[in-house]
Design a protein around this motif. Structure first.
Motif, PDB file in Angstrom:
ATOM      1  N   TRP A 194       4.450  38.237  12.855  1.00 38.21           N
ATOM      2  CA  TRP A 194       3.192  37.475  13.130  1.00 38.21           C
ATOM      3  C   TRP A 194       2.454  38.175  14.179  1.00 38.21           C
ATOM      4  CZ3 TRP A 194       2.267  34.091  17.755  1.00 38.21           C
ATOM      5  CH2 TRP A 194       1.340  33.101  17.158  1.00 38.21           C
ATOM      6  N   PHE A 195       2.874  38.829  15.282  1.00 32.69           N
ATOM      7  CA  PHE A 195       2.020  39.276  16.159  1.00 32.69           C
ATOM      8  C   PHE A 195       2.845  40.490  16.673  1.00 32.69           C
ATOM      9  CE2 PHE A 195       0.485  40.196  20.362  1.00 32.69           C
ATOM     10  CZ  PHE A 195      -1.031  40.468  20.109  1.00 32.69           C
ATOM     11  N   GLY A 196       1.965  41.877  16.359  1.00 31.84           N
ATOM     12  CA  GLY A 196       2.972  43.019  16.555  1.00 31.84           C
ATOM     13  C   GLY A 196       2.768  43.660  18.071  1.00 31.84           C
ATOM     14  N   PRO A 197       3.258  44.733  18.563  1.00 33.12           N
ATOM     15  CA  PRO A 197       3.053  45.142  19.833  1.00 33.12           C
ATOM     16  C   PRO A 197       1.493  45.206  19.981  1.00 33.12           C
ATOM     17  CG  PRO A 197       4.548  46.547  18.299  1.00 33.12           C
ATOM     18  CD  PRO A 197       3.832  45.610  17.616  1.00 33.12           C
ATOM     19  N   HIS A 198       1.361  45.155  21.513  1.00 32.24           N
ATOM     20  CA  HIS A 198       0.063  45.139  22.017  1.00 32.24           C
ATOM     21  C   HIS A 198       0.000  45.718  23.347  1.00 32.24           C
ATOM     22  CE1 HIS A 198      -3.468  43.029  24.255  1.00 32.24           C
ATOM     23  NE2 HIS A 198      -3.912  42.872  22.983  1.00 32.24           N
ATOM     24  N   GLU A 199      -1.280  46.101  23.750  1.00 35.61           N
ATOM     25  CA  GLU A 199      -1.116  47.221  24.948  1.00 35.61           C
ATOM     26  C   GLU A 199      -0.967  46.443  26.087  1.00 35.61           C
ATOM     27  OE1 GLU A 199      -5.978  46.500  25.505  1.00 35.61           O
ATOM     28  OE2 GLU A 199      -5.280  48.418  24.835  1.00 35.61           O
ATOM     29  N   ARG A 200      -0.983  45.202  26.449  1.00 33.19           N
ATOM     30  CA  ARG A 200      -0.725  44.452  27.572  1.00 33.19           C
ATOM     31  C   ARG A 200       0.768  44.028  27.643  1.00 33.19           C
ATOM     32  NH1 ARG A 200      -5.263  42.601  30.569  1.00 33.19           N
ATOM     33  NH2 ARG A 200      -3.534  42.105  32.029  1.00 33.19           N
ATOM     34  N   GLY A 201       1.535  44.826  27.762  1.00 33.27           N
ATOM     35  CA  GLY A 201       3.250  44.519  27.864  1.00 33.27           C
ATOM     36  C   GLY A 201       3.919  43.907  26.791  1.00 33.27           C
ATOM     37  N   TYR A 213      -2.227  26.609  19.194  1.00 35.51           N
ATOM     38  CA  TYR A 213      -2.012  28.117  19.675  1.00 35.51           C
ATOM     39  C   TYR A 213      -0.835  28.280  20.408  1.00 35.51           C
ATOM     40  CZ  TYR A 213      -6.961  28.443  18.215  1.00 35.51           C
ATOM     41  OH  TYR A 213      -7.924  28.520  17.632  1.00 35.51           O
ATOM     42  N   VAL A 214      -0.432  29.618  20.694  1.00 41.19           N
ATOM     43  CA  VAL A 214       0.656  30.131  21.447  1.00 41.19           C
ATOM     44  C   VAL A 214       0.184  30.865  22.604  1.00 41.19           C
ATOM     45  CG1 VAL A 214       3.164  31.599  21.250  1.00 41.19           C
ATOM     46  CG2 VAL A 214       2.144  30.094  19.221  1.00 41.19           C
ATOM     47  N   TRP A 215       0.797  30.378  23.895  1.00 38.33           N
ATOM     48  CA  TRP A 215       0.424  31.009  25.069  1.00 38.33           C
ATOM     49  C   TRP A 215       1.731  32.051  25.408  1.00 38.33           C
ATOM     50  CZ3 TRP A 215      -3.755  29.554  28.404  1.00 38.33           C
ATOM     51  CH2 TRP A 215      -4.616  28.674  27.685  1.00 38.33           C
ATOM     52  N   ASN A 216       1.386  33.157  25.389  1.00 33.87           N
ATOM     53  CA  ASN A 216       2.801  34.377  25.266  1.00 33.87           C
ATOM     54  C   ASN A 216       2.543  34.972  26.647  1.00 33.87           C
ATOM     55  OD1 ASN A 216       3.535  37.557  23.956  1.00 33.87           O
ATOM     56  ND2 ASN A 216       5.128  35.918  24.454  1.00 33.87           N
ATOM     57  N   ALA A 217       3.859  34.803  27.466  1.00 33.32           N
ATOM     58  CA  ALA A 217       3.800  35.806  28.726  1.00 33.32           C
ATOM     59  C   ALA A 217       4.300  37.372  28.567  1.00 33.32           C
ATOM     60  CB  ALA A 217       5.086  35.053  29.369  1.00 33.32           C
ATOM     61  N   ARG A 218       3.338  38.026  28.996  1.00 31.46           N
ATOM     62  CA  ARG A 218       3.412  39.398  28.686  1.00 31.46           C
ATOM     63  C   ARG A 218       4.300  40.222  29.682  1.00 31.46           C
ATOM     64  NH1 ARG A 218       2.997  40.096  23.469  1.00 31.46           N
ATOM     65  NH2 ARG A 218       2.564  42.345  23.768  1.00 31.46           N
ATOM     66  N   TRP A 219       5.570  40.522  29.545  1.00 29.29           N
ATOM     67  CA  TRP A 219       6.239  41.345  30.585  1.00 29.29           C
ATOM     68  C   TRP A 219       5.560  42.705  31.010  1.00 29.29           C
ATOM     69  CZ3 TRP A 219      10.642  40.243  33.477  1.00 29.29           C
ATOM     70  CH2 TRP A 219      11.345  41.340  34.011  1.00 29.29           C
ATOM     71  N   ASP A 220       5.306  42.915  32.216  1.00 32.64           N
ATOM     72  CA  ASP A 220       4.880  44.096  32.662  1.00 32.64           C
ATOM     73  C   ASP A 220       3.359  44.186  32.196  1.00 32.64           C
ATOM     74  OD1 ASP A 220       6.683  45.495  34.132  1.00 32.64           O
ATOM     75  OD2 ASP A 220       7.759  46.526  32.439  1.00 32.64           O
ATOM     76  N   CYS A 223      -0.357  39.176  32.381  1.00 33.29           N
ATOM     77  CA  CYS A 223      -1.328  38.494  31.739  1.00 33.29           C
ATOM     78  C   CYS A 223      -0.397  37.531  30.760  1.00 33.29           C
ATOM     79  CB  CYS A 223      -2.314  39.021  30.803  1.00 33.29           C
ATOM     80  SG  CYS A 223      -1.559  39.999  29.582  1.00 33.29           S
ATOM     81  N   LEU A 224      -1.109  36.177  30.376  1.00 37.76           N
ATOM     82  CA  LEU A 224      -0.871  35.541  29.175  1.00 37.76           C
ATOM     83  C   LEU A 224      -1.770  36.048  28.014  1.00 37.76           C
ATOM     84  CD1 LEU A 224      -0.462  32.205  30.480  1.00 37.76           C
ATOM     85  CD2 LEU A 224       1.619  33.822  30.373  1.00 37.76           C
ATOM     86  N   LEU A 225      -1.028  35.918  26.830  1.00 38.05           N
ATOM     87  CA  LEU A 225      -2.143  36.197  25.719  1.00 38.05           C
ATOM     88  C   LEU A 225      -2.101  34.705  24.784  1.00 38.05           C
ATOM     89  CD1 LEU A 225      -1.257  39.550  24.122  1.00 38.05           C
ATOM     90  CD2 LEU A 225      -3.170  38.983  25.573  1.00 38.05           C
ATOM     91  N   ARG A 226      -3.192  34.332  24.735  1.00 32.79           N
ATOM     92  CA  ARG A 226      -3.195  32.776  24.010  1.00 32.79           C
ATOM     93  C   ARG A 226      -3.662  33.320  22.404  1.00 32.79           C
ATOM     94  NH1 ARG A 226      -7.635  28.573  22.392  1.00 32.79           N
ATOM     95  NH2 ARG A 226      -6.292  26.489  22.312  1.00 32.79           N
ATOM     96  N   LEU A 227      -2.615  33.153  21.544  1.00 30.90           N
ATOM     97  CA  LEU A 227      -2.743  33.666  20.123  1.00 30.90           C
ATOM     98  C   LEU A 227      -2.945  32.418  19.272  1.00 30.90           C
ATOM     99  CD1 LEU A 227       0.348  35.614  20.425  1.00 30.90           C
ATOM    100  CD2 LEU A 227      -2.098  36.394  20.781  1.00 30.90           C
ATOM    101  N   GLY A 231      -1.897  34.144  14.588  1.00 26.90           N
ATOM    102  CA  GLY A 231      -1.533  35.446  15.077  1.00 26.90           C
ATOM    103  C   GLY A 231      -2.307  36.526  15.743  1.00 26.90           C
ATOM    104  N   GLN A 232      -3.667  36.201  15.900  1.00 29.03           N
ATOM    105  CA  GLN A 232      -4.723  36.816  16.356  1.00 29.03           C
ATOM    106  C   GLN A 232      -5.124  36.435  17.886  1.00 29.03           C
ATOM    107  OE1 GLN A 232      -6.353  39.038  14.624  1.00 29.03           O
ATOM    108  NE2 GLN A 232      -4.736  38.499  12.942  1.00 29.03           N
ATOM    109  N   VAL A 233      -5.430  37.492  18.695  1.00 34.20           N
ATOM    110  CA  VAL A 233      -5.449  37.098  20.145  1.00 34.20           C
ATOM    111  C   VAL A 233      -6.888  36.330  20.497  1.00 34.20           C
ATOM    112  CG1 VAL A 233      -6.115  38.220  22.512  1.00 34.20           C
ATOM    113  CG2 VAL A 233      -4.361  39.155  20.845  1.00 34.20           C
ATOM    114  N   ASP A 234      -6.816  35.076  21.039  1.00 27.43           N
ATOM    115  CA  ASP A 234      -7.826  34.346  21.226  1.00 27.43           C
ATOM    116  C   ASP A 234      -8.375  34.533  22.649  1.00 27.43           C
ATOM    117  OD1 ASP A 234      -9.569  31.731  20.857  1.00 27.43           O
ATOM    118  OD2 ASP A 234      -8.303  31.394  22.701  1.00 27.43           O
TER     119      ASP A 234
END
Length: 291
Positions: A194-201, A213-220, A223-227, A231-234
């Motif tokens: 649904w949403f693959g690897p991303h540069e922000r953790g 929309y999904v608010w995903n915590a990014r370890w390391d 930030c959070l990504l709102r998707l 499955g696209q970065v909002d």
């Protein structure tokens, strides 16, 4: 954005935030610190657990569930913090050397519990992950356990579509968020990316807002990504912590976002804090365990 640390407490590995709307209480855990915590108003209660604890979820019966390596237990919320009264509910994953990680209840109040190879030493130190021995299990109100997935690395994020036909689920070892269709018999179809690897953790825990929309915590990733539901970065929400671990919507109007975090080698002042921020959008409510 203005972030506030809701308490002075700093966790080694804060995780699993749960907002209980009926009591206006925030539940969360410090996995490595073996603590289950509850915030009501300005009052923080801490129960010191005998094992690493990955989830703390209130029950309709008035007590709460805690997920530990040896099983899922009921915790008497009237018991003292240094002498928690625990009663075994079930052993979801009998695999030696595994521990629970992510846990959430679906709309029917059933607990979904993801497990993984234990990667935390007795003193909270990191241990290497050498095998994909984790699984995903569903626990019904009568404590019946149904295995759903095997061979998992680091299970994270458990969210469901409004119609209950889709599960959003992350394996942080893959740095990927997946979508599973839920069959009518309750089993899961094979994972779809649904949403693959991303540069922000890497992907950790998530919350869903009222728009889906999904608010995903990014370890390391600090930030959070709102998707979007596709499955696209909002948007990217910058955070003053190095390792955000999960988030949940709370407050009377469900427009306060609470974010748990972990300590990190960077030693930022707020690492390990629970943060809060006011938003212009509401989130989905958390569901108590039905038992």
């Amino acid at each position: 954005m203005t972030w506030t640390a809701v308490t002075e407490h700093r966790a080694q590995l804060g995780e699993g935030p749960f907002w209980d709307a009926p009591t206006q209480a925030l539940y969360w855990v410090d996995i490595a610190g073996k603590q289950a915590l509850r915030l009501i108003g300005a009052n923080v209660q801490i129960w010191q657990m005998p094992e690493h604890v990955s989830a703390f979820i209130p029950c309709e019966s008035g007590d709460a569930l805690v997920a530990m390596s040896s099983g899922v237990y009921r915790l008497d919320l009237d018991s003292p913090g240094l002498e928690p009264r625990l009663t075994l509910l079930c052993v979801a994953d009998p695999q030696p050397g595994n521990r629970p990680n992510e846990a959430r209840c679906d709309a029917l109040g059933r607990l979904w519990l993801g497990t993984m190879q234990n990667n935390i030493g007795e003193n909270g130190e990191d241990l290497p992950i050498e095998r994909r021995s984790g699984g995903l299990f569903r626990i019904d109100r009568d404590a019946r356990v149904t295995p759903l997935l095997r061979g998992l690395g680091i299970p994270n994020t458990l969210l469901w579509s409004d119609d209950g036909t889709r599960l959003y689920f992350a394996d942080s070892l893959d740095r990927t968020l997946y979508q599973h269709f839920i069959r009518t018999d309750g089993n899961l179809d094979p994972a779809q990316v649904w949403f693959g690897p991303h540069e922000r953790g890497g992907p950790d825990g998530s919350a869903m807002d009222a728009q889906g929309y999904v608010w995903n915590a990014r370890w390391d990733g600090s930030c959070l990504l709102r998707l979007t539901p596709q499955g696209q970065v909002d948007r990217v929400i910058e955070l003053p912590v190095s390792r955000p671990t999960s988030c949940v919507f709370g407050g009377e109007d469900l427009q306060t976002l609470y974010i748990t975090s972990a300590a990190s080698p960077l030693n930022h002042p707020l690492d390990g804090a629970v943060l809060s921020i006011r938003l212009d959008i509401a989130g989905k409510t958390c569901t108590r365990f039905a038992g």
